[in-house]
Motif scaffolding. Structure first.
Motif, short mmCIF file in Angstrom:
data_model
loop_
_atom_site.label_atom_id
_atom_site.label_comp_id
_atom_site.label_asym_id
_atom_site.label_seq_id
_atom_site.Cartn_x
_atom_site.Cartn_y
_atom_site.Cartn_z
N CYS A 148 0.76 -0.91 0.44
CA CYS A 148 -0.02 -0.13 -0.07
C CYS A 148 0.83 1.01 0.18
CB CYS A 148 -1.16 -0.09 1.04
SG CYS A 148 -2.56 -1.67 1.33
N THR A 149 2.04 1.06 -0.08
CA THR A 149 2.94 1.83 -0.43
C THR A 149 3.04 2.91 0.64
OG1 THR A 149 1.72 3.75 -1.72
CG2 THR A 149 3.15 1.77 -2.97
N GLY A 150 2.72 2.42 2.30
CA GLY A 150 2.73 3.89 3.34
C GLY A 150 4.04 3.79 4.13
N TYR A 151 5.16 3.75 3.14
CA TYR A 151 6.36 4.04 4.67
C TYR A 151 7.18 5.76 4.91
CZ TYR A 151 7.12 0.31 1.17
OH TYR A 151 7.40 -0.73 0.45
N VAL A 152 6.59 6.52 4.69
CA VAL A 152 6.68 7.49 5.00
C VAL A 152 5.65 7.72 6.50
CG1 VAL A 152 5.99 10.19 5.06
CG2 VAL A 152 7.02 9.48 2.96
N LYS A 153 4.70 7.29 6.24
CA LYS A 153 3.78 7.25 7.85
C LYS A 153 4.30 6.04 8.62
CE LYS A 153 0.41 9.25 5.88
NZ LYS A 153 -0.48 11.15 6.99
N TYR A 154 4.53 5.18 8.12
CA TYR A 154 5.80 4.38 9.13
C TYR A 154 6.83 5.21 9.31
CZ TYR A 154 2.46 -0.30 8.13
OH TYR A 154 2.08 -0.71 8.00
N HIS A 155 7.72 6.02 9.32
CA HIS A 155 8.38 6.52 8.87
C HIS A 155 8.59 7.44 10.36
CE1 HIS A 155 12.74 7.55 8.11
NE2 HIS A 155 12.59 8.46 8.29
N GLU A 156 7.36 7.82 9.73
CA GLU A 156 6.54 9.30 10.70
C GLU A 156 6.52 8.45 12.62
OE1 GLU A 156 3.81 11.00 8.29
OE2 GLU A 156 4.96 12.20 8.10
N ALA A 157 5.64 7.77 12.13
CA ALA A 157 5.43 7.04 13.52
C ALA A 157 6.48 6.72 14.57
CB ALA A 157 4.08 5.70 13.49
N VAL A 158 6.91 5.81 13.59
CA VAL A 158 8.74 5.47 14.17
C VAL A 158 9.25 6.65 14.86
CG1 VAL A 158 10.61 4.21 14.13
CG2 VAL A 158 8.60 3.20 13.20
N ARG A 159 9.03 7.92 14.49
CA ARG A 159 9.91 8.98 14.64
C ARG A 159 9.85 9.72 16.02
NH1 ARG A 159 9.08 12.76 10.88
NH2 ARG A 159 10.63 12.60 9.66
N ALA A 160 7.63 9.57 16.01
CA ALA A 160 6.82 10.39 17.01
C ALA A 160 7.08 9.77 18.15
CB ALA A 160 5.58 9.80 16.49
N ALA A 161 7.45 7.98 17.93
CA ALA A 161 7.46 7.59 19.16
C ALA A 161 9.36 7.88 19.72
CB ALA A 161 7.36 6.15 18.68
N VAL A 162 9.37 8.05 19.06
CA VAL A 162 11.01 8.57 19.86
C VAL A 162 11.20 9.51 20.00
CG1 VAL A 162 13.58 8.87 18.60
CG2 VAL A 162 12.81 6.67 17.79
N LEU A 163 10.68 10.33 19.63
CA LEU A 163 10.42 11.62 19.73
C LEU A 163 9.12 12.04 21.02
CD1 LEU A 163 10.75 13.59 16.55
CD2 LEU A 163 12.59 13.15 18.01
N ALA A 164 8.55 11.11 21.12
CA ALA A 164 7.85 11.02 22.35
C ALA A 164 8.62 10.92 23.75
CB ALA A 164 6.48 10.11 22.96
N GLU A 165 9.73 10.55 23.50
CA GLU A 165 10.86 10.40 25.16
C GLU A 165 11.54 10.52 24.71
OE1 GLU A 165 10.02 7.52 28.00
OE2 GLU A 165 8.59 6.17 26.33
N PRO A 166 12.64 11.80 24.26
CA PRO A 166 14.10 11.82 23.41
C PRO A 166 15.25 11.95 24.65
CG PRO A 166 12.47 14.29 23.42
CD PRO A 166 11.63 12.87 24.08
N THR A 167 14.78 11.70 25.72
CA THR A 167 16.32 11.53 26.82
C THR A 167 16.69 9.91 26.79
OG1 THR A 167 14.52 12.17 28.53
CG2 THR A 167 15.54 13.65 28.05
N ARG A 168 15.03 9.54 26.33
CA ARG A 168 15.73 7.98 26.40
C ARG A 168 16.44 6.94 25.44
NH1 ARG A 168 10.46 4.21 27.03
NH2 ARG A 168 11.95 2.35 27.29
#
Ligand code: FES
Ligand code: FES
Length: 175
Positions: A148-168
């Motif tokens: 379904c070519t959802g690559y950008v959304k997956y990338h953004e979702a993982v980035r958001a998870a990282v940035l939700a706890e940046p010090t971790r």
């Protein structure tokens, strides 16, 4: 026939006699009813069937299951998509996948989620600089195919998870 015993999502299974040619994908789906692990290409090319394998040293990696014999998982500790949420509480990554509408048909989603989880756990042990985050995510998700070519959304979702706890997850997260 071969004897199989392993740990899946913290629970011991087996010993059980299985055919030598039984794939891990069929073992999970047909023997255990864990249908969250998908069967896509059947040729170790798309990684929709990937599960997490936990090594004794505390590190983890994903592994396809479609053409891999169940017997090769004997004695191993693995996690499937069914093992992420605990007591109905979604992980941060599951939440960001939903918030970012990361999946469409959802067929490739378990593989991407497992890979993202492995990445988060790796970053917790070995944080990267914020400037390197996108490259790190891109390299981690590389190899997972989404029809379904959802690559950008997956990338953004993982980035958001990282940035939700940046010090971790980031070296310079507190800056
Ligand atoms: S279904 Fe296993 S890699 Fe595609
Ligand atoms: S969401 Fe459909 S294959 Fe990826």
């Amino acid at each position: 026939m071969t004897t199989l015993a392993l740990t899946i999502n913290g629970r011991a299974y087996g010993p059980i006699e299985v055919r030598d040619d039984l794939t891990m994908n069929d073992f999970l789906r047909e023997y255990l009813g864990m249908t969250g692990t998908k069967y896509g290409c059947g040729a170790a090319q798309c990684l929709s069937c990937a599960v997490i394998v936990d090594r004794p040293d505390g590190t983890s990696h994903t592994n396809p299951t479609c053409i891999v014999p169940a017997s090769s998982f004997n004695g191993k500790t693995i996690r499937t998509i069914e093992g992420h949420a605990k007591n109905g509480e979604l992980t941060i990554l599951q939440k960001t996948f939903i918030e970012h509408f990361a999946f469409q048909c959802g067929y490739c989603t378990p593989g991407f989620l497992n890979e993202g989880q492995v990445l988060l756990e790796r970053l917790e042990k070995t944080p990267v600089a914020h400037a390197d985050l996108d490259t790190t995510i891109g390299e981690a998700l590389d190899g997972h195919l989404c029809r379904c070519t959802g690559y950008v959304k997956y990338h953004e979702a993982v980035r958001a998870a990282v940035l939700a706890e940046p010090t971790r997850f980031l070296k310079d997260g507190a800056q």
